[in-house]
Design an enzyme around this catalytic site. Structure first.
Site, PDB file in Angstrom:
ATOM      1  N   HIS A 135       0.865  -1.183   0.000  1.00 39.70           N
ATOM      2  CA  HIS A 135       0.000   0.000   0.000  1.00 39.70           C
ATOM      3  C   HIS A 135       0.896   1.226   0.000  1.00 39.70           C
ATOM      4  O   HIS A 135       1.718   1.407   0.897  1.00 39.70           O
ATOM      5  CB  HIS A 135      -0.918   0.020   1.229  1.00 39.70           C
ATOM      6  N   CYS A 136       0.732   2.068  -1.021  1.00 36.72           N
ATOM      7  CA  CYS A 136       1.617   3.226  -1.182  1.00 36.72           C
ATOM      8  C   CYS A 136       0.900   4.502  -0.731  1.00 36.72           C
ATOM      9  O   CYS A 136      -0.099   4.896  -1.342  1.00 36.72           O
ATOM     10  CB  CYS A 136       2.048   3.355  -2.646  1.00 36.72           C
ATOM     11  N   PRO A 137       1.392   5.170   0.304  1.00 40.10           N
ATOM     12  CA  PRO A 137       0.737   6.406   0.756  1.00 40.10           C
ATOM     13  C   PRO A 137       0.863   7.546  -0.247  1.00 40.10           C
ATOM     14  O   PRO A 137       0.033   8.456  -0.259  1.00 40.10           O
ATOM     15  CB  PRO A 137       1.466   6.731   2.067  1.00 40.10           C
ATOM     16  N   ASN A 141      -1.976   6.955  -2.374  1.00 35.60           N
ATOM     17  CA  ASN A 141      -3.178   6.651  -1.584  1.00 35.60           C
ATOM     18  C   ASN A 141      -3.954   5.495  -2.198  1.00 35.60           C
ATOM     19  O   ASN A 141      -5.179   5.569  -2.387  1.00 35.60           O
ATOM     20  CB  ASN A 141      -4.078   7.895  -1.475  1.00 35.60           C
ATOM     21  N   ASN A 142      -3.231   4.439  -2.516  1.00 35.73           N
ATOM     22  CA  ASN A 142      -3.868   3.297  -3.151  1.00 35.73           C
ATOM     23  C   ASN A 142      -3.008   2.069  -2.934  1.00 35.73           C
ATOM     24  O   ASN A 142      -1.808   2.171  -2.652  1.00 35.73           O
ATOM     25  CB  ASN A 142      -4.043   3.554  -4.646  1.00 35.73           C
TER      26      ASN A 142
END
Length: 346
Positions: free
Chosen positions: A152-154, A157-158
């Site tokens: 999950h990549c901040p 945001n996905n």
């Protein structure tokens, strides 16, 4: 206890802060490059135009791949991986863990699922109430199971997974190119301002700071891009790089590797003309994968999913070409324990 709707709404809003930060930095870099550098600092029209053309091409590809990564909804398992009504009722009533596993194993025999937990159990997601397909993991932030989840990549945001991993790699590549273009074209005027060959104007701060920011981002993004290109060559996700997938014969970090060229095709597709563009071209549906250890024929996998209502009977299958498989007759012939020798033609 589940968080209240107000708390969840605030959390979702806060998750967009890193994305907002990236867009503000990109917006400022556009102003600094186009206005302060090209309009106010560069005296030569030919140089100015050539810089603007190269800059806008790299910016367009960067923004395109970035927003495709953000807005591509993560793929989730189909209803074929949920427990049938009878088995679900039995599972919920059963209190013994070993008997629950027997129920899950019975259902898993009809699914193209070959990875297990560290204890050898069928991978079952309690929040989503489904059997996890191979390479699928539950994301606590997105609150869903994600097919071929990488992380999950901040910054987007996905969740990065089967549906957008190609876009994510291209985003890193074009972000690196964007920073490289800025550094290569700004460095000449950076040196002139630094050595006071150009007078101190309002453009000086923007150009000096633009070079430092672009160089810093270039180094950090390039290192991340190099890592993910290595993962592509090995056909691993970030999760699998840290924790090897477990098959019937134990953990194997190279279990999904089919050779470098085939591994690249697994992410970017078999038509090279689409590789450089953030458009969907990855083969398969993310529910089943060819492995070095276990292989179920794609037509057989589709037949199983059709029986469970996942896909219509007339949907085209994805024949994984150049893959030969032979069954080891000395092993148990049940689908769950079928061991296959896979040879990949390069």
């Amino acid at each position: 206890m589940a968080p209240s709707p107000a708390v969840r709404c605030c959390k979702r809003a806060l998750n967009w802060i890193p994305v907002l930060f990236i867009n503000l930095v990109v917006g400022w870099s556009y102003y600094a490059y186009v206005v302060e550098l090209c309009v106010y600092t560069i005296p030569n029209n030919a140089e100015r135009i050539s810089y603007l053309v190269i800059f806008h091409i790299s910016l367009f590809m960067f923004i395109w791949s970035y927003w495709k990564t953000i807005w591509s909804r993560p793929s989730e398992p189909s209803k074929a991986f949920t427990l049938p009504r009878v088995e679900k009722e039995l599972y919920e009533r059963e209190e013994r863990a070993e008997m629950q596993q027997e129920i899950l194993k019975k259902v898993a025999r009809n699914l193209p699922v070959y990875t297990r937990t560290a204890g050898g159990a069928v991978r079952y997601c309690e929040p989503c109430q489904l059997i996890k397909p191979d390479r699928c993991h539950h994301c606590s932030t997105c609150e869903m199971c994600v097919l071929k989840m990488d992380h999950h990549c901040p910054w987007v945001n996905n969740c990065v997974g089967f549906s957008n991993y190609k876009f994510f790699v291209l985003f890193l590549a074009y972000a690196s190119l964007y920073c490289a273009v800025i550094c290569a074209t700004v460095v000449r005027y950076f040196i002139k301002f630094w050595t006071k060959q150009l007078p101190d104007t309002h453009a000086k701060f923007h150009i000096l700071f633009l070079f430092f920011v672009a160089a810093l981002f270039f180094i950090s993004i390039l290192s991340l891009l190099s890592y993910h290109l290595w993962l592509v060559g090995k056909n691993r996700t970030t999760i699998e790089a840290f924790r090897a997938p477990i098959f019937s014969n134990g953990p194997d970090k190279n279990g999904f590797s089919l050779g470098c060229s085939r591994n690249v095709v697994e992410v970017f597709g078999d038509q090279a003309k689409y590789w450089l563009f953030p458009v969907s071209s990855s083969p398969g549906d993310g529910l089943s994968f060819v492995t070095r250890l276990v292989h179920i024929d794609p037509e057989q996998a589709n037949s199983v999913l059709q029986q469970n209502g996942k896909i219509p009977a007339d949907e085209d299958t994805d024949p994984r070409n150049n893959i030969q498989h032979t069954v080891d007759d000395s092993k148990d012939k049940s689908v769950a324990d079928q061991v296959v020798s896979v040879t990949v033609e390069q």
